[in-house]
Write an enzyme that holds these catalytic residues in place. Structure first.
Site, PDB file in Angstrom:
ATOM      1  N   GLY A 122      -3.335  -3.024   6.126  1.00 24.85           N
ATOM      2  CA  GLY A 122      -4.355  -3.400   5.149  1.00 24.85           C
ATOM      3  C   GLY A 122      -3.727  -3.798   3.833  1.00 24.85           C
ATOM      4  O   GLY A 122      -2.496  -3.838   3.698  1.00 24.85           O
TER       5      GLY A 122
ATOM      6  N   ASP B  63      -6.219   8.680  -8.109  1.00 24.98           N
ATOM      7  CA  ASP B  63      -6.943   7.842  -7.148  1.00 24.98           C
ATOM      8  C   ASP B  63      -7.382   8.689  -5.946  1.00 24.98           C
ATOM      9  O   ASP B  63      -7.251   8.264  -4.794  1.00 24.98           O
ATOM     10  CB  ASP B  63      -6.044   6.681  -6.703  1.00 24.98           C
ATOM     11  CG  ASP B  63      -6.833   5.498  -6.165  1.00 24.98           C
ATOM     12  OD1 ASP B  63      -8.073   5.481  -6.331  1.00 24.98           O
ATOM     13  OD2 ASP B  63      -6.211   4.595  -5.570  1.00 24.98           O
TER      14      ASP B  63
HETATM   15  N1  LIG Z   1       1.880   6.333   4.549  1.00 20.02           N
HETATM   16  C1  LIG Z   1       0.874   5.758   5.203  1.00 20.02           C
HETATM   17  N2  LIG Z   1       0.643   6.064   6.501  1.00 20.02           N
HETATM   18  C2  LIG Z   1      -0.381   5.478   7.177  1.00 20.02           C
HETATM   19  N3  LIG Z   1      -1.225   4.559   6.652  1.00 20.02           N
HETATM   20  C3  LIG Z   1      -1.038   4.216   5.364  1.00 20.02           C
HETATM   21  C4  LIG Z   1       0.006   4.795   4.570  1.00 20.02           C
HETATM   22  N4  LIG Z   1      -0.067   4.246   3.324  1.00 20.02           N
HETATM   23  C5  LIG Z   1      -1.105   3.381   3.335  1.00 20.02           C
HETATM   24  N5  LIG Z   1      -1.696   3.360   4.555  1.00 20.02           N
HETATM   25  C6  LIG Z   1      -2.845   2.529   4.967  1.00 20.02           C
HETATM   26  O1  LIG Z   1      -2.572   1.180   4.623  1.00 20.02           O
HETATM   27  C7  LIG Z   1      -3.740   0.509   4.190  1.00 20.02           C
HETATM   28  C8  LIG Z   1      -3.461  -0.160   2.854  1.00 20.02           C
HETATM   29  O2  LIG Z   1      -3.115   0.824   1.904  1.00 20.02           O
HETATM   30  P1  LIG Z   1      -2.754   0.481   0.414  1.00 20.02           P
HETATM   31  O3  LIG Z   1      -2.366   1.749  -0.259  1.00 20.02           O
HETATM   32  O4  LIG Z   1      -1.776  -0.647   0.386  1.00 20.02           O
HETATM   33  O5  LIG Z   1      -4.063  -0.137  -0.165  1.00 20.02           O
HETATM   34  P2  LIG Z   1      -5.480   0.472  -0.427  1.00 20.02           P
HETATM   35  O6  LIG Z   1      -5.401   1.973  -0.512  1.00 20.02           O
HETATM   36  O7  LIG Z   1      -6.419  -0.095   0.586  1.00 20.02           O
HETATM   37  O8  LIG Z   1      -5.852  -0.147  -1.832  1.00 20.02           O
HETATM   38  P3  LIG Z   1      -5.342   0.258  -3.289  1.00 20.02           P
HETATM   39  O9  LIG Z   1      -3.845   0.418  -3.256  1.00 20.02           O
HETATM   40  O10 LIG Z   1      -5.808  -0.872  -4.136  1.00 20.02           O
HETATM   41  O11 LIG Z   1      -6.027   1.563  -3.567  1.00 20.02           O
HETATM   42  C9  LIG Z   1      -4.846   1.575   4.110  1.00 20.02           C
HETATM   43  O12 LIG Z   1      -5.643   1.424   5.262  1.00 20.02           O
HETATM   44  C10 LIG Z   1      -4.117   2.901   4.187  1.00 20.02           C
HETATM   45  O13 LIG Z   1      -4.873   3.866   4.890  1.00 20.02           O
END
Ligand SMILES: Nc1ncnc2c1ncn2[C@@H]1O[C@H](COP(=O)(O)OP(=O)(O)OP(=O)(O)O)[C@@H](O)[C@H]1O
Length: 280
Positions: free
Chosen positions: A36, A151
């Site tokens: 994502g 957050d």
């Molecule tokens: N360490 C991780 N393990 C599994 N999934 C992850 C991990 N970090 C992020 N994700 C998943 O990756 C996707 C994108 O996460 P990301 O943190 O880049 O953006 P976001 O949380 O959707 O937005 P923002 O950073 O603007 O809050 C999300 O679905 C999140 O659940």
């Protein structure tokens, strides 16, 4: 002007086009899935070809230039300062073709947002207390280390085998650090930034987020009254809660005198769990 805006947004979308499944990032991380995107990053599930472990690789959004790179560097440095089994572990930071990448441990499982809105899970007051204590166990650790997450929302909490994990330290800061601005969150309702008590990063901000987080959990079990004829009612009127929990949420949201910090709330909630016989 409209043509220019359309061209600019097309160029940004083209620059931010995610890597394909099968691509190898940093000569090492084989992309298995695009997980994502957030405001500043694109995240992939990858296999580290050196040892076969699954990792999450977050790429700074190319169209956001240096700003996204700096945010990712800060996220990497905060993860490096933290060492907790329920927080993604820092693995690696690298730059490739002018894009920065943060590699951290991958957490499989469902986010609380998916559990509530896609899987239709419903949580009662005791479940909420149990989950909030798990959350607080991690949050008090983050605060003790001198950081605030800033957050704490349901998409940033993952459940793996009934164990709770916190992800996305993209907005986290040192306690007391001045915040540049409160970005508008995409994709999920969040309280308006004007309700933030201060422009400095402080524990109160996380506590307020936890109050909203708990309301999301408790509303999963809410059945609107069919005779309510569209009248707007407060959460205190809509949710059937014990007096103690209602008062705690009011303190978190600043409706009543706030807690001095996360530890005070943790002990108070733990005492309530004990009185109610909630198994921890
Ligand atoms: N360490 C991780 N393990 C599994 N999934 C992850 C991990 N970090 C992020 N994700 C998943 O990756 C996707 C994108 O996460 P990301 O943190 O880049 O953006 P976001 O949380 O959707 O937005 P923002 O950073 O603007 O809050 C999300 O679905 C999140 O659940």
């Amino acid at each position: 002007m409209r043509l220019f805006a359309a061209l600019a947004s097309f160029a940004a979308a083209w620059r931010d086009y995610p890597a394909e499944v099968g691509a190898v990032l940093g000569k090492r991380y084989l992309v298995q899935e695009w997980l994502g995107e957030g405001s500043y990053g694109l995240t992939y599930k990858c296999i580290d070809q050196r040892d076969g472990t699954l990792v999450a690789v977050k790429q700074a959004r190319p169209s956001k230039g240096n700003e996204a790179g700096k945010m990712l560097e800060r996220e990497a440095s905060i993860l490096q300062s933290l060492d907790h089994a329920q927080i993604p572990a820092f693995h690696h930071f690298f730059t490739e073709r002018r894009s920065d990448y943060l590699v951290m441990s991958y957490l499989s499982g469902d986010t609380l947002e998916d559990l509530i809105f896609e899987k239709g899970r419903r949580y009662a007051e005791d479940d909420c207390i149990h989950m909030t204590l798990q959350l607080l166990d991690i949050v008090t650790y983050i605060h003790e280390k001198g950081f605030v997450h800033l957050d704490l929302r349901i998409p940033n909490v993952i459940f793996q085998d009934e164990r709770l994990y916190i992800i996305d330290f993209g907005l986290a800061r040192r306690v007391g650090e001045t915040l540049p601005h409160q970005p508008v969150r995409r994709g999920f309702p969040h309280k308006p930034s004007s309700s933030r008590p201060s422009k400095d990063a402080e524990e109160q901000s996380d506590l307020q987020d936890i109050g909203h987080w708990m309301l999301f959990i408790l509303y999963s079990n809410y059945e609107p009254d069919p005779n309510a004829n569209g009248e707007e009612r407060s959460w205190q009127d809509e949710l059937t809660l014990s007096d103690e929990l209602r008062a705690m949420i009011e303190r978190l949201l600043g409706i009543q005198a706030p807690y001095s910090g996360s530890l005070e709330f943790f002990y108070e909630l733990k005492a309530l769990a004990h009185r109610k016989g909630v198994t921890l």
